[in-house]
Design a protein around this motif. Structure first.
Motif, PDB file in Angstrom:
ATOM      1  N   GLN A  45      33.383   3.100   0.610  1.00 43.08           N
ATOM      2  CA  GLN A  45      34.526   2.142   0.280  1.00 43.08           C
ATOM      3  C   GLN A  45      35.609   3.623   0.502  1.00 43.08           C
ATOM      4  O   GLN A  45      35.676   4.689   0.207  1.00 43.08           O
ATOM      5  CB  GLN A  45      34.572   2.502  -1.572  1.00 43.08           C
ATOM      6  N   VAL A  46      36.607   3.307   2.123  1.00 38.14           N
ATOM      7  CA  VAL A  46      37.624   4.059   2.262  1.00 38.14           C
ATOM      8  C   VAL A  46      39.163   3.524   0.957  1.00 38.14           C
ATOM      9  O   VAL A  46      38.899   3.131   0.295  1.00 38.14           O
ATOM     10  CB  VAL A  46      38.099   3.049   3.340  1.00 38.14           C
ATOM     11  N   GLN A  47      39.294   4.779   0.799  1.00 39.08           N
ATOM     12  CA  GLN A  47      40.161   5.529   0.050  1.00 39.08           C
ATOM     13  C   GLN A  47      41.515   6.013   1.480  1.00 39.08           C
ATOM     14  O   GLN A  47      41.494   6.439   2.225  1.00 39.08           O
ATOM     15  CB  GLN A  47      40.692   6.173  -1.023  1.00 39.08           C
ATOM     16  N   LEU A  48      42.769   5.314   1.140  1.00 32.54           N
ATOM     17  CA  LEU A  48      44.435   5.792   1.506  1.00 32.54           C
ATOM     18  C   LEU A  48      44.936   6.670   0.708  1.00 32.54           C
ATOM     19  O   LEU A  48      45.768   5.683  -0.192  1.00 32.54           O
ATOM     20  CB  LEU A  48      44.755   4.548   3.072  1.00 32.54           C
ATOM     21  N   VAL A  49      45.133   7.417   1.126  1.00 34.83           N
ATOM     22  CA  VAL A  49      46.833   8.133   0.764  1.00 34.83           C
ATOM     23  C   VAL A  49      48.176   8.047   1.427  1.00 34.83           C
ATOM     24  O   VAL A  49      47.613   8.570   2.030  1.00 34.83           O
ATOM     25  CB  VAL A  49      46.290   9.045  -0.376  1.00 34.83           C
ATOM     26  N   GLU A  50      48.912   7.478   1.171  1.00 35.93           N
ATOM     27  CA  GLU A  50      50.312   7.807   2.135  1.00 35.93           C
ATOM     28  C   GLU A  50      51.130   8.446   1.745  1.00 35.93           C
ATOM     29  O   GLU A  50      51.307   8.882   0.527  1.00 35.93           O
ATOM     30  CB  GLU A  50      51.398   6.667   2.298  1.00 35.93           C
ATOM     31  N   SER A  51      52.074   9.140   2.059  1.00 38.51           N
ATOM     32  CA  SER A  51      52.905   9.858   1.863  1.00 38.51           C
ATOM     33  C   SER A  51      53.940  10.277   2.763  1.00 38.51           C
ATOM     34  O   SER A  51      53.852   9.598   4.356  1.00 38.51           O
ATOM     35  CB  SER A  51      52.721  11.987   1.519  1.00 38.51           C
ATOM     36  N   GLY A  52      55.316  10.410   2.254  1.00 43.70           N
ATOM     37  CA  GLY A  52      56.524  10.853   3.456  1.00 43.70           C
ATOM     38  C   GLY A  52      57.810  10.091   3.604  1.00 43.70           C
ATOM     39  O   GLY A  52      58.333  10.301   3.987  1.00 43.70           O
ATOM     40  N   ARG A  82      58.676  10.466   9.264  1.00 48.42           N
ATOM     41  CA  ARG A  82      57.481  10.807   9.008  1.00 48.42           C
ATOM     42  C   ARG A  82      56.147  10.484   8.149  1.00 48.42           C
ATOM     43  O   ARG A  82      56.129  11.451   7.087  1.00 48.42           O
ATOM     44  CB  ARG A  82      57.048  12.047   9.626  1.00 48.42           C
ATOM     45  N   LEU A  83      55.883   9.703   8.647  1.00 52.19           N
ATOM     46  CA  LEU A  83      55.017   8.924   6.697  1.00 52.19           C
ATOM     47  C   LEU A  83      53.358   9.152   7.622  1.00 52.19           C
ATOM     48  O   LEU A  83      53.285   9.237   8.148  1.00 52.19           O
ATOM     49  CB  LEU A  83      54.905   7.711   6.904  1.00 52.19           C
ATOM     50  N   SER A  84      52.707   9.414   6.482  1.00 52.80           N
ATOM     51  CA  SER A  84      51.844  10.468   7.187  1.00 52.80           C
ATOM     52  C   SER A  84      50.275   9.464   5.720  1.00 52.80           C
ATOM     53  O   SER A  84      50.372   8.973   4.829  1.00 52.80           O
ATOM     54  CB  SER A  84      51.344  11.820   6.209  1.00 52.80           C
ATOM     55  N   PHE A 104      59.988   4.361  17.101  1.00 56.86           N
ATOM     56  CA  PHE A 104      58.762   4.523  16.194  1.00 56.86           C
ATOM     57  C   PHE A 104      57.266   5.261  16.608  1.00 56.86           C
ATOM     58  O   PHE A 104      57.544   4.625  18.253  1.00 56.86           O
ATOM     59  CB  PHE A 104      58.031   2.985  14.841  1.00 56.86           C
ATOM     60  N   THR A 105      57.052   5.915  16.415  1.00 58.28           N
ATOM     61  CA  THR A 105      55.794   6.403  17.421  1.00 58.28           C
ATOM     62  C   THR A 105      53.924   6.793  15.963  1.00 58.28           C
ATOM     63  O   THR A 105      54.904   7.339  14.720  1.00 58.28           O
ATOM     64  CB  THR A 105      55.680   7.238  17.962  1.00 58.28           C
ATOM     65  N   THR A 117      43.835  11.395   9.696  1.00 62.18           N
ATOM     66  CA  THR A 117      44.762  10.957   9.079  1.00 62.18           C
ATOM     67  C   THR A 117      46.149  10.165  10.487  1.00 62.18           C
ATOM     68  O   THR A 117      45.488  10.436  11.168  1.00 62.18           O
ATOM     69  CB  THR A 117      45.929  12.017   9.016  1.00 62.18           C
ATOM     70  N   VAL A 118      46.826   9.029   9.899  1.00 60.72           N
ATOM     71  CA  VAL A 118      47.505   8.806  11.010  1.00 60.72           C
ATOM     72  C   VAL A 118      48.814   9.318   9.756  1.00 60.72           C
ATOM     73  O   VAL A 118      49.319   8.800   9.197  1.00 60.72           O
ATOM     74  CB  VAL A 118      46.513   7.143  11.090  1.00 60.72           C
ATOM     75  N   TYR A 119      49.607   9.011  11.361  1.00 59.53           N
ATOM     76  CA  TYR A 119      51.233   9.333  10.999  1.00 59.53           C
ATOM     77  C   TYR A 119      52.007   7.734  11.735  1.00 59.53           C
ATOM     78  O   TYR A 119      51.668   7.311  13.007  1.00 59.53           O
ATOM     79  CB  TYR A 119      51.850  10.879  11.895  1.00 59.53           C
ATOM     80  N   LEU A 120      53.220   7.479  10.870  1.00 55.92           N
ATOM     81  CA  LEU A 120      54.101   6.931  11.383  1.00 55.92           C
ATOM     82  C   LEU A 120      54.994   7.832  11.969  1.00 55.92           C
ATOM     83  O   LEU A 120      56.162   8.248  11.098  1.00 55.92           O
ATOM     84  CB  LEU A 120      54.697   5.454  11.161  1.00 55.92           C
ATOM     85  N   GLN A 121      56.245   8.710  12.959  1.00 57.05           N
ATOM     86  CA  GLN A 121      57.338   9.333  13.090  1.00 57.05           C
ATOM     87  C   GLN A 121      57.864   7.822  13.155  1.00 57.05           C
ATOM     88  O   GLN A 121      58.112   7.456  14.315  1.00 57.05           O
ATOM     89  CB  GLN A 121      56.878   9.929  14.523  1.00 57.05           C
TER      90      GLN A 121
END
Length: 115
Positions: free
Chosen positions: A1-8, A19-21, A67-68, A77-81
């Motif tokens: 099971q994959v867990q995802l935690v966003e921040s930013g 920037r989101l992570s 956006f990048t 981790t994946v980022y959204l600048q």
């Protein structure tokens, strides 16, 4: 099971940047792509950007050039600048991860752009 935690997420003035992570844990070896969606009040959730294991990216037309999306395999981790933010970018941003059979979602992070 994959867990995802966003921040930013947060509050920023128009023209500003955030920037989101999104950090993944659990069954990460099965993931073949990670991406971002957003949902504004009263609207449906919409695609923003995606980053695949091969390094390919794709964007919604309205965020191209502003956006990048990028990934750090070592940190899972994946980022959204997000640059040149506009009030219409205001939404809850959700990270997702896809394997061959399932899509996983994070809890979302609020982005508010003031005019």
């Amino acid at each position: 099971q994959v867990q995802l935690v966003e921040s930013g997420g947060g509050l920023v003035q128009a023209g500003g940047s955030l920037r989101l992570s999104c950090a993944a844990s659990g069954g990460i070896f099965s993931i073949n792509a990670m991406g971002w969606y957003r949902q504004a009040p009263g609207k449906q959730r919409e695609f923003v950007a995606v980053f695949t294991n091969s390094g390919r990216t794709n964007y919604q037309d309205s965020v191209k050039g502003r956006f990048t999306i990028s990934g750090d395999n070592a940190k899972n981790t994946v980022y959204l600048q997000m640059n040149s933010l506009k009030p219409e970018d205001t939404a809850v941003y959700y990270c997702n991860a896809m394997d061959l059979s399932k899509v996983y979602w994070g809890q979302g992070t609020q982005v508010t752009v003031s005019s």
